[in-house]
Write a protein that holds these residues in place. Structure first.
Motif, mmCIF file in Angstrom:
data_model
loop_
_atom_site.group_PDB
_atom_site.id
_atom_site.type_symbol
_atom_site.label_atom_id
_atom_site.label_comp_id
_atom_site.label_asym_id
_atom_site.label_seq_id
_atom_site.Cartn_x
_atom_site.Cartn_y
_atom_site.Cartn_z
ATOM 1 N N CYS A 1 -0.230 -13.409 2.093
ATOM 2 C CA CYS A 1 -0.821 -12.127 1.635
ATOM 3 C C CYS A 1 0.001 -11.499 2.298
ATOM 4 C CB CYS A 1 -1.638 -11.927 0.505
ATOM 5 S SG CYS A 1 -2.649 -10.596 0.646
ATOM 6 N N ARG A 2 1.031 -10.815 2.013
ATOM 7 C CA ARG A 2 0.960 -9.370 3.653
ATOM 8 C C ARG A 2 0.389 -7.984 3.640
ATOM 9 N NH1 ARG A 2 5.634 -11.560 6.007
ATOM 10 N NH2 ARG A 2 5.111 -13.725 5.723
ATOM 11 N N ASN A 3 -0.088 -8.440 2.953
ATOM 12 C CA ASN A 3 -1.003 -6.308 2.719
ATOM 13 C C ASN A 3 -2.444 -6.478 3.462
ATOM 14 O OD1 ASN A 3 -2.346 -4.015 2.441
ATOM 15 N ND2 ASN A 3 -2.386 -4.666 -0.095
ATOM 16 N N VAL A 4 -2.386 -6.203 4.800
ATOM 17 C CA VAL A 4 -4.192 -6.067 5.378
ATOM 18 C C VAL A 4 -4.753 -5.741 4.661
ATOM 19 C CG1 VAL A 4 -2.344 -6.797 7.368
ATOM 20 C CG2 VAL A 4 -3.309 -3.687 6.551
ATOM 21 N N ASP A 5 -4.761 -4.509 3.559
ATOM 22 C CA ASP A 5 -5.355 -4.318 2.723
ATOM 23 C C ASP A 5 -6.040 -4.448 1.970
ATOM 24 O OD1 ASP A 5 -5.530 -1.269 4.557
ATOM 25 O OD2 ASP A 5 -3.902 -1.126 3.503
ATOM 26 N N ASP A 6 -5.798 -5.911 1.880
ATOM 27 C CA ASP A 6 -5.903 -6.571 0.680
ATOM 28 C C ASP A 6 -7.045 -7.504 0.914
ATOM 29 O OD1 ASP A 6 -5.890 -9.264 -1.572
ATOM 30 O OD2 ASP A 6 -4.084 -8.497 -2.124
ATOM 31 N N SER A 7 -8.096 -7.586 0.153
ATOM 32 C CA SER A 7 -9.374 -7.866 0.515
ATOM 33 C C SER A 7 -9.752 -9.732 0.546
ATOM 34 C CB SER A 7 -10.430 -7.895 -0.983
ATOM 35 O OG SER A 7 -10.199 -8.586 -1.748
ATOM 36 N N GLN A 8 -8.112 -10.205 0.131
ATOM 37 C CA GLN A 8 -8.237 -12.067 0.297
ATOM 38 C C GLN A 8 -7.010 -12.351 1.437
ATOM 39 O OE1 GLN A 8 -8.602 -13.086 -4.535
ATOM 40 N NE2 GLN A 8 -6.156 -12.586 -3.644
#
Length: 347
Positions: free
Chosen positions: A224-231
């Motif tokens: 997961c490269r999206n720091v805003d993703d809850s995971q």
């Protein structure tokens, strides 16, 4: 001495179960049947034989009219649901003979009905579907196929959340689980992931949603490269732990990062556990679940070829499967060579 066979061992078929009105697919039964037709057509088009359990073989044949019927064996059985990965046979070699191990299945830790699913392997044996003398009853120990990965060389990859769950085998410690796995599967190097739970996952972190062992000392994992993703934080911790893992010889693994699908939600706004790690390996083709996300879907299909350069990769739209919190690997169980009685393919 037992040897737990890896998914890329030579195969003869894939075991599946068709949705019917008595399964959890009932509320979208027509859509679910189209989803399974899509999967089975993709398999049979690639010359993969499907052994399909169903409650009405004649009706199943009529539903699958677009599929190659000569590549489908229909077996009439009762079952609770369609996730054959978790109640199908787990296969090992012992003394140069293949064995179908029938482990206990209790609905992912007593979450769902499982009385019929838990008897599927026994019923298959009684119907003569297994080759003679390969079936072994190991149902005293609860173990789902989606919870364990092996390289076929003694290493097993799993998760602490699942195998040490109190609702499966009474909450055994890691050491106690290790002893069981060593005795039952013949593995000698066991790696426990402690991180990586996906939102919406009913399985207590099955390994086949997170990280997969692959040939040549590789692990393919969900990133997961999206720091805003809850995971993001949970998957980052998982990645860090994977970098610390060593194989049986003490060497680090070659890590191959899959993208994380964009978030998919159900009608009530709950996130579903979509993952590209839930692919199926067959002899010549990797079947990759796709989710109607062209950029992510394409990247995932290209990424898995790093570990399987001689395989073709075929994407299958699994946007319906994910509605029941599973995907392509969950809905299938590969059948290695010589496990099933050859006469069933003549039916």
């Amino acid at each position: 001495m037992r040897t737990f066979l890896p998914e890329w061992a030579p195969q003869e078929a894939v075991l599946m179960a068709l949705p019917n009105e008595n399964t959890d697919w009932n509320y979208v039964i027509d859509e679910a049947r189209l989803q399974y037709e899509r999967i089975i057509k993709a398999f049979t088009d690639e010359n993969v034989h499907v052994v399909l359990i169903c409650n009405d073989p004649d009706y199943a044949r009529s539903l699958l009219g677009k599929c190659r019927q000569d590549k489908i064996t229909f077996i009439s059985l009762d079952y609770n649901d369609t996730w054959t990965r978790d109640y199908g046979p787990i296969t090992v070699m012992k003394d140069d003979r293949i064995r179908a191990l029938d482990f206990g299945f209790n609905g992912w830790g007593l979450k769902f009905a499982s009385d019929k699913d838990n008897l599927v392997n026994l019923k298959l044996s009684e119907k003569g579907v297994f080759s003679p003398d390969v079936y072994r009853n190991e149902r005293a120990f609860v173990l789902e196929g989606g919870s364990v990965e092996t390289d076929g060389e003694g290493t097993l990859l799993t998760t602490t959340r699942c195998l040490c769950s109190p609702n499966r085998n009474g909450g055994l410690s890691k050491k106690e689980v290790e002893t069981k796995l060593q005795n039952l599967l013949g593995v000698n190097h066991i790696l426990f992931l402690d991180y990586g739970a996906l939102e919406g996952d009913d399985t207590d972190s099955h390994i086949d949603t997170l990280a997969r062992l692959a040939p040549d000392n590789s692990i393919i994992f969900t990133g997961c490269r999206n720091v805003d993703d809850s995971q993001f934080e949970e998957l980052l911790k998982m990645r860090a732990q994977l970098t610390m893992f060593r194989n049986a010889e003490g060497n680090p693994f070659n890590l191959i990062e899959l993208p994380l699908p964009d978030a998919i939600f159900d009608e009530e706004g709950n996130r579903l556990p979509a993952t590209y790690a839930n692919y199926l390996v067959t002899d010549n083709v990797i079947f990759m679940p796709t989710y109607g996300q062209p950029e992510n879907d394409h990247l995932a299909m290209q990424t898995v070829k790093i570990a399987y350069p001689s395989h073709r990769v075929v994407g299958i739209d699994c946007t319906t499967l994910i509605k029941q919190h599973g995907s392509l690997h969950c809905a299938t169980m590969q059948i290695p060579k010589n496990l099933f009685n050859p006469v069933i393919y003549d039916r």
